[in-house]
Scaffold this active site. Sequence first.
Site, short mmCIF file in Angstrom:
data_model
loop_
_atom_site.label_atom_id
_atom_site.label_comp_id
_atom_site.label_asym_id
_atom_site.label_seq_id
_atom_site.Cartn_x
_atom_site.Cartn_y
_atom_site.Cartn_z
N ASP A 42 -22.07 -1.37 -2.78
CA ASP A 42 -23.13 -1.22 -1.80
C ASP A 42 -24.19 -0.24 -2.31
O ASP A 42 -23.88 0.67 -3.09
CB ASP A 42 -22.57 -0.71 -0.47
CG ASP A 42 -21.70 -1.75 0.22
OD1 ASP A 42 -21.88 -2.95 -0.05
OD2 ASP A 42 -20.84 -1.36 1.03
N TYR A 70 -11.18 5.00 -5.56
CA TYR A 70 -12.34 5.58 -4.88
C TYR A 70 -12.02 6.97 -4.36
O TYR A 70 -10.85 7.29 -4.09
CB TYR A 70 -12.75 4.73 -3.67
CG TYR A 70 -13.17 3.32 -3.96
CD1 TYR A 70 -14.52 2.99 -4.16
CD2 TYR A 70 -12.24 2.28 -3.98
CE1 TYR A 70 -14.91 1.68 -4.39
CE2 TYR A 70 -12.62 0.97 -4.23
CZ TYR A 70 -13.96 0.69 -4.43
OH TYR A 70 -14.34 -0.62 -4.66
N ASP A 84 -20.69 2.53 7.86
CA ASP A 84 -20.96 3.65 6.95
C ASP A 84 -21.97 4.58 7.61
O ASP A 84 -22.31 4.42 8.79
CB ASP A 84 -21.42 3.17 5.58
CG ASP A 84 -22.74 2.38 5.64
OD1 ASP A 84 -23.46 2.45 6.66
OD2 ASP A 84 -23.04 1.68 4.66
N ARG A 183 -15.06 0.97 3.78
CA ARG A 183 -15.70 1.20 5.08
C ARG A 183 -14.76 0.79 6.21
O ARG A 183 -14.56 1.52 7.19
CB ARG A 183 -16.99 0.37 5.19
CG ARG A 183 -18.16 0.88 4.39
CD ARG A 183 -19.35 -0.03 4.60
NE ARG A 183 -19.24 -1.28 3.86
CZ ARG A 183 -19.92 -2.38 4.15
NH1 ARG A 183 -20.70 -2.43 5.22
NH2 ARG A 183 -19.80 -3.46 3.41
#
Length: 304
Positions: A42, A70, A84, A183
């Site tokens: 993203d 992550y 988000d 997310r």
Amino acid sequence: MKLEPNGVLVLDKDAGMTSHDCVFKLRKLFQTKKVGHTGTLDPEVTGVLPICLGRATKLSRFITDEGKRYVAEVTIGTATMTEDAHGEVVAQKSVTPNDLDATQIDEAMRQLTGRIEQIPPYYSAVKVNGKKLYEYARKGQTVERPRRTVEIHRLERTSELIFEADVCRFRMEIVCGKGTYIRTLAVQIGEKLGYPAHMSELRRTSSGTFDEATAVTLGTLQTLETVEERMAYVIPLEDVIKRWPMITIPKNRERYIRNGGKLNGVSLEFELFTVYNEEGIPLALYRRQEGTTDATVEVMLAID
């Protein structure tokens, strides 16, 4: 003679850029049209985005399928349209240290470790009936979103809880399989706790065997004057394919392999493997068929 880049560039993507933006800029920097990314990040997400150049673009789908790592920040107490920090707030519920503690959060994360189901967010590129979900979302339309099963290998809180402005924030590390939406994972943690939540920050630290320690930013590449200088950051194709097991075939079988012939009686336990000739030249990437000892070609690597 023009230098043809063939290999993988481990890009450290900046915030504010789409994966396609990165590909567009790298085509110019490396003076080639053969550039492809290995899975969308993203725009506001930073971190590792392996970019395939030249003949390595044939391998992009295999790199895309590998696991990811992550680091993220989760905010409990507020939910957004996009899941988000950049979407419209759609739900709020005040949270204080009297309401929530680290033990409860850790238990919620434990429950979300392993194989779990996710529903992709509306603001995502998942296609339904030929259209991407974000196309429906931008028009205010609703559609049934497909459930998917994803694998969360590790989900660990890496910071203390911070309470401020009626919300609770904390950081976590995630090691997961392909197709996982971080997310959505943040939202699911909130659901387990009985609160709206969203992912307030995200960085990918590794993709498969490519990690941030070897990543380079676009800014650094742009300071270099020639393609040759930039090539110093490209992992050669020959080194990239060493990530898979290999077998060597005798010379009398080489033409058969170069023609994409099926292999029978392969005794490897690995699903993907590379076939080399006796001179050490990689010829093709093969996939063993599930439940058999036969393998069929996935990608031809050799150039006659």
